[in-house]
Design a protein around this motif. Structure first.
Motif, PDB file in Angstrom:
ATOM      1  N   ARG A  89       0.830  -1.210   0.000  1.00 39.05           N
ATOM      2  CA  ARG A  89       0.000   0.000   0.000  1.00 39.05           C
ATOM      3  C   ARG A  89       0.862   1.258   0.000  1.00 39.05           C
ATOM      4  NH1 ARG A  89      -3.006  -2.647   4.664  1.00 39.05           N
ATOM      5  NH2 ARG A  89      -3.728  -0.622   5.427  1.00 39.05           N
ATOM      6  N   LEU A  90       1.972   1.233   0.736  1.00 39.81           N
ATOM      7  CA  LEU A  90       2.872   2.374   0.704  1.00 39.81           C
ATOM      8  C   LEU A  90       3.506   2.550  -0.676  1.00 39.81           C
ATOM      9  CD1 LEU A  90       4.740   1.957   4.121  1.00 39.81           C
ATOM     10  CD2 LEU A  90       2.923   3.602   3.572  1.00 39.81           C
ATOM     11  N   ALA A  91       3.674   1.442  -1.394  1.00 45.19           N
ATOM     12  CA  ALA A  91       4.295   1.506  -2.720  1.00 45.19           C
ATOM     13  C   ALA A  91       3.394   2.168  -3.746  1.00 45.19           C
ATOM     14  CB  ALA A  91       4.662   0.093  -3.193  1.00 45.19           C
ATOM     15  N   ASP A  92       2.093   2.189  -3.501  1.00 50.59           N
ATOM     16  CA  ASP A  92       1.138   2.766  -4.460  1.00 50.59           C
ATOM     17  C   ASP A  92       0.203   3.711  -3.712  1.00 50.59           C
ATOM     18  OD1 ASP A  92      -0.684   3.421  -6.391  1.00 50.59           O
ATOM     19  OD2 ASP A  92      -1.128   1.356  -6.994  1.00 50.59           O
ATOM     20  N   PRO A  93       0.524   4.999  -3.672  1.00 47.34           N
ATOM     21  CA  PRO A  93      -0.290   5.946  -2.901  1.00 47.34           C
ATOM     22  C   PRO A  93      -1.742   6.012  -3.343  1.00 47.34           C
ATOM     23  CG  PRO A  93       1.834   6.909  -3.475  1.00 47.34           C
ATOM     24  CD  PRO A  93       1.727   5.625  -4.241  1.00 47.34           C
ATOM     25  N   ARG A  94      -2.077   5.479  -4.521  1.00 46.24           N
ATOM     26  CA  ARG A  94      -3.472   5.450  -4.951  1.00 46.24           C
ATOM     27  C   ARG A  94      -4.323   4.550  -4.059  1.00 46.24           C
ATOM     28  NH1 ARG A  94      -2.407   3.681 -11.061  1.00 46.24           N
ATOM     29  NH2 ARG A  94      -1.329   2.091  -9.808  1.00 46.24           N
ATOM     30  N   LEU A  95      -3.663   3.644  -3.326  1.00 42.31           N
ATOM     31  CA  LEU A  95      -4.387   2.721  -2.457  1.00 42.31           C
ATOM     32  C   LEU A  95      -4.659   3.300  -1.071  1.00 42.31           C
ATOM     33  CD1 LEU A  95      -2.422  -0.573  -3.315  1.00 42.31           C
ATOM     34  CD2 LEU A  95      -4.539   0.293  -4.357  1.00 42.31           C
ATOM     35  N   LEU A  96      -4.099   4.473  -0.769  1.00 43.77           N
ATOM     36  CA  LEU A  96      -4.246   5.075   0.561  1.00 43.77           C
ATOM     37  C   LEU A  96      -5.511   5.927   0.625  1.00 43.77           C
ATOM     38  CD1 LEU A  96      -0.523   6.158   1.100  1.00 43.77           C
ATOM     39  CD2 LEU A  96      -1.657   4.078   1.919  1.00 43.77           C
ATOM     40  N   THR A  97      -6.142   5.927   1.790  1.00 38.41           N
ATOM     41  CA  THR A  97      -7.408   6.653   1.944  1.00 38.41           C
ATOM     42  C   THR A  97      -7.224   8.066   2.487  1.00 38.41           C
ATOM     43  OG1 THR A  97      -7.720   5.711   4.153  1.00 38.41           O
ATOM     44  CG2 THR A  97      -8.693   4.529   2.276  1.00 38.41           C
ATOM     45  N   GLY A  98      -6.059   8.385   3.018  1.00 42.18           N
ATOM     46  CA  GLY A  98      -5.861   9.729   3.550  1.00 42.18           C
ATOM     47  C   GLY A  98      -4.670   9.787   4.466  1.00 42.18           C
ATOM     48  N   GLU A  99      -4.409  10.978   5.034  1.00 45.64           N
ATOM     49  CA  GLU A  99      -3.237  11.196   5.869  1.00 45.64           C
ATOM     50  C   GLU A  99      -3.261  10.347   7.131  1.00 45.64           C
ATOM     51  OE1 GLU A  99      -0.428  12.942   5.517  1.00 45.64           O
ATOM     52  OE2 GLU A  99      -1.024  13.262   3.432  1.00 45.64           O
ATOM     53  N   ALA A 100      -4.431  10.145   7.705  1.00 48.87           N
ATOM     54  CA  ALA A 100      -4.511   9.364   8.940  1.00 48.87           C
ATOM     55  C   ALA A 100      -4.049   7.927   8.691  1.00 48.87           C
ATOM     56  CB  ALA A 100      -5.937   9.380   9.478  1.00 48.87           C
ATOM     57  N   GLU A 101      -4.532   7.329   7.601  1.00 49.19           N
ATOM     58  CA  GLU A 101      -4.100   5.964   7.294  1.00 49.19           C
ATOM     59  C   GLU A 101      -2.609   5.931   6.985  1.00 49.19           C
ATOM     60  OE1 GLU A 101      -5.053   2.215   4.295  1.00 49.19           O
ATOM     61  OE2 GLU A 101      -5.244   4.268   3.564  1.00 49.19           O
ATOM     62  N   LEU A 102      -2.130   6.926   6.238  1.00 49.34           N
ATOM     63  CA  LEU A 102      -0.707   6.960   5.905  1.00 49.34           C
ATOM     64  C   LEU A 102       0.143   7.008   7.169  1.00 49.34           C
ATOM     65  CD1 LEU A 102       1.714   7.219   4.008  1.00 49.34           C
ATOM     66  CD2 LEU A 102       1.238   9.679   3.854  1.00 49.34           C
ATOM     67  N   GLU A 103      -0.225   7.856   8.112  1.00 50.53           N
ATOM     68  CA  GLU A 103       0.543   7.956   9.352  1.00 50.53           C
ATOM     69  C   GLU A 103       0.546   6.627  10.101  1.00 50.53           C
ATOM     70  OE1 GLU A 103       2.507  10.299  10.797  1.00 50.53           O
ATOM     71  OE2 GLU A 103       2.394  11.192   8.794  1.00 50.53           O
ATOM     72  N   GLU A 104      -0.599   5.964  10.120  1.00 39.63           N
ATOM     73  CA  GLU A 104      -0.678   4.670  10.796  1.00 39.63           C
ATOM     74  C   GLU A 104       0.252   3.652  10.128  1.00 39.63           C
ATOM     75  OE1 GLU A 104      -3.835   1.022  11.630  1.00 39.63           O
ATOM     76  OE2 GLU A 104      -4.439   2.759  10.436  1.00 39.63           O
TER      77      GLU A 104
END
Length: 783
Positions: free
Chosen positions: A108-123
């Motif tokens: 998921r980190l490899a493809d930012p299109r799969l992330l839902t937002g900053e909160a998920e990214l930080e987690e």
């Protein structure tokens, strides 16, 4: 062999399965007792004049995985010759318990299109681990790397010191202990057979990979070999590592170990944050080893970062760290290196202290113990950086991905590969390369127009705002290599490898860059097509010629690549050894003989007597020369490529010469580029396009032909450069590139360029096939 997507996840073998492959289960200690390498192999890897073979090492890794809860062992598949190709996953027991989740986070980190937002990214940044892939032993005669792999694995599996615990907690280590198990086995067996004799450090008298020899680390965009495919699919693509550490050896006369920064140039398609990441990590490693009291560490020298043939992960958001440790005589130490014998140095002076070489090595003993020590220290330095800077590596990884998916402001927005091209196998080869590299390639389900150009339904579309669009861009565009000189007006700075890799030219298909996003109905990303090469029409049927490929004890890699191409096409051939050549009567067995790029001296004389064991010295000798002459004059066909043309020219007294022989490099220099080739003989070019792209590099020739009876089949174009770098283009412009002469009842065809470059130059395979078939003279006419 293509691996279906359903089989691409590594299947963890049982202990019994691997034991049956390597036959070593009896030595495995009880669970919980972490075995040392010596307890399984019988000696510590890195011991002077001892080499563990692949059977020994896989037995050890099985024992290690059974005993340690930090280690898992996967068999990714078989090697080219059927040995187990394995990978170790080493991390803390706590990380092993959530390994699938860590892999999911990584993807998921490899493809930012799969992330839902900053909160998920930080987690995910908090929970993720740095993923490091360490690869060993791709070049089997660089013996230290595969030996050091066992020591590194044991240290990570057994040590409880703070540094190791920090690594295990913060890093998932993927370790491929040999990228060439077949070659490792052969080299170890060869060395052990002759250790204690004058031949213990002699050259292996065959390629240490069945097809490609040393070129197996030039396969990282063509993906032709089984070992490359397994590594790409089941390590790189499965895990998307932030760091790849590729452990090699280099010549033994200069620095003791190299780390990045690389020299210029870098491929401009590589993200700048990755360039900086590589440079900081390499410099960290150099500083660590120097602080440990290890002299001879050099950075920003020798090796550049231009070609993707050696740097897959640079186009997949990962830092590729090459280390090169000075060699000895296989596992035999060079007992005393005199300071006066220390020399060489590209982009640095081995005798002068400088910022990039702060502690010159001053000579002394150098051998396998020192090689393995330097290698293990370098790997531990890299892993320490990966652990302590975990957050940096994950954030940088995401940032590279975010820039990759953003709409491009410069250059093309997409590439279109039009449908219904004449060379569908070339299109399929390219689509396979792109899709296997996880580039998203779509197919248009209806006709569309972009940037004023109309494309048919079925055309393939490659948008560049995707995670690995940089790989597509570098593979599809034409390279413009910078004109780098040692000093103004002086000789060129030599690239470490080559300067061109343009797939449309190599594979003979059309790809069109477009400067607007493609607005069309597109399919989901395609799966990679399989290799599907058919036997060329000229070589089908009952009259296909009996082909012999010469294979001496000093076989060139190009001959191995040729065997690979022939095998892919199902083309029958026989191997001609020196003894067969010397026996004569070649016409009884062969219609055509192929001499790949090799000097006349190597073909005729082979290894010097006393340099290799008895039975492996010598070449075809005078008897073979006579037999070859009789073969052609009696009606046979000889095809000679690049360096081998010298032998043919001398043997048959042809009035042909090399027009660029011994020119200084500042006047003429082509280090590996694609040139425009014009087929000038109507018969030879029947059914082919009149122009194509030819691969030209250091061993290629440009012919002068004085005899009007020597036929010119193809010439280089008046404006020859298509991709790469050429100095002195006027020296090659319009000159003959393929010539043919009648000699007695037979013929000789000379290729000045390489028609089979690393299994990639499909554009010129038809010319080689036609030369072999004799289609020019109608000897094997299939009209």
């Amino acid at each position: 062999m293509w691996i279906p997507r359903a089989l691409r996840r590594p299947a963890r073998p049982t202990g019994l399965l691997l034991a049956l492959a390597v036959g070593t289960l009896a030595a495995v200690p009880a669970a919980g007792q972490v075995p040392t390498p010596a307890s399984i192999i019988g000696f510590a890897p890195g011991t002077e004049r001892q080499l563990a073979d692949w059977n020994d090492l896989t037995g050890y890794y099985e024992a290690l995985a059974r005993a340690s809860d930090r280690v898992a062992l996967d068999t990714l598949g078989p090697t080219t010759d059927g040995r187990p190709f394995v990978m170790l996953t080493i991390t803390s027991p706590e990380n092993h318990a959530q390994l699938d989740e860590l892999q999911s986070i990584q993807r998921r980190l490899a493809d930012p299109r799969l992330l839902t937002g900053e909160a998920e990214l930080e987690e995910l940044l908090d929970r993720g681990r740095t993923v490091v892939l360490i690869t060993h032993g791709i070049h089997a005669t660089e013996v230290g790397s595969s030996q050091s792999a066992a020591n590194l694995a044991y240290r990570l599996a057994s040590s409880n010191d703070g540094r190791v615990r920090e690594i295990l907690d913060n890093v998932v280590v993927l370790q491929i202990p040999s990228l060439n198990p077949d070659g490792l086995q052969w080299v170890a067996e060869w060395y052990r057979e002759w250790v204690g004799t004058r031949y213990e450090a002699s050259d292996l008298p065959w390629l240490y990979h069945r097809y490609v020899g040393h070129d197996n680390n030039r396969d990282w965009y063509a993906f032709t070999q089984q070992e490359t495919q397994l590594t790409i699919e089941l390590a790189h693509n499965a895990w998307r590592p932030q760091i790849v550490h590729d452990i090699h050896q280099m010549g033994g006369s200069g620095a003791r170990i190299f780390f990045p920064p690389y020299t210029e140039p870098w491929d401009p398609n590589i993200d700048p944050a990755l360039t900086s990441a590589v440079s900081q990590l390499g410099t960290w490693m150099a500083a660590e080893l120097t602080a440990q009291g290890k002299p001879g560490v050099v950075v920003q020298a020798i090796y550049d970062a231009y070609t993707p043939a050696r740097a897959y992960q640079h186009y997949h958001a990962g830092a590729r760290i090459l280390s090169e440790t000075a060699s000895a005589d296989l596992a035999t130490s060079v007992v005393s290196v005199d300071p006066a014998d220390i020399g060489g140095g590209r982009e640095y002076d081995v005798g002068t202290r400088s910022w990039k070489y702060p502690w010159p090595w001053e000579g002394g003993r150098w051998g396998l113990p020192q090689i393995v020590d330097y290698m293990e220290s370098g790997a531990m330095a890299l892993l320490t950086n990966a652990a302590r800077n975990r957050r940096y590596w994950l954030e940088n990884f995401v940032g590279i991905g975010e820039r990759a998916i953003a709409e491009r402001t410069e250059g093309p927005r997409a590439w279109v590969i039009p449908a219904d091209q004449s060379n569908q196998p070339g299109v399929d080869y390219a689509l396979r390369v792109l899709a296997m590299a996880d580039v998203e390639v779509h197919r248009a389900v209806e006709p569309f127009t972009v940037a004023g150009e109309r494309f048919a339904a079925g055309s393939w579309v490659v948008p560049l705002n995707q995670p690995y669009g940089s790989f597509a861009q570098t593979m599809l565009e034409r390279q413009v290599y910078p004109d780098l000189r040692e000093y103004p007006g002086g000789p060129p700075k030599r690239p470490y490898d080559v300067t061109a890799h343009t797939l449309p030219l190599l594979l003979d298909f059309e790809a069109i860059p477009v400067d607007e996003p493609v607005q069309a109905a597109l399919s989901d990303p395609i799966d990679p097509p399989a290799f599907d090469f058919e036997l060329p029409p000229e070589l089908r049927g009952d009259a296909a010629p009996r082909i012999g490929i010469y294979k001496g004890w000093r076989e060139p890699m190009e001959a191995g690549w040729t065997r690979w191409v022939f095998d892919q096409h199902g083309l029958a051939y026989d191997t001609i050894h020196d003894a067969t050549m010397r026996d004569g009567a070649l016409g009884d067995h062969f219609d055509v003989i192929l001499l790949q790029d090799q000097s006349a001296t190597q073909i005729v004389q082979g290894f010097a007597e006393g340099s290799v064991p008895p039975g492996y010295s010598g070449g075809i000798g005078d008897a073979g020369v006579t037999a070859l002459r009789d073969f052609v004059r009696g009606g046979g066909r000889l095809v000679a490529i690049e360096g081998a043309t010298d032998l043919a020219i001398d043997l048959f007294d042809l009035d042909v010469s090399n027009a660029v022989d011994r020119l200084p490099s500042q006047d003429f220099y082509i280090p590996g580029s694609l040139l425009s080739l014009e087929i000038t003989d109507e018969r030879f070019g029947t059914g082919l396009e009149p122009e194509t792209a030819a691969w030209y590099w250091g061993s290629s020739r440009v012919f002068d032909v004085s005899d009007p009876t020597v036929r010119v089949l193809a010439r280089f174009a008046d404006r020859p450069l298509l991709s790469g770098w050429v100095l002195g283009a006027e020296r090659v412009a319009g000159r003959p590139a393929i010539v043919e002469a009648t000699v007695g009842a037979g013929t000789v065809t000379l290729f000045g360029f390489q028609p089979n470059y690393r299994g990639q130059s499909m554009a010129t395979w038809p010319l080689l096939f036609r030369a072999l078939s004799g289609v020019r003279l109608g000897i094997f006419d299939h009209n």
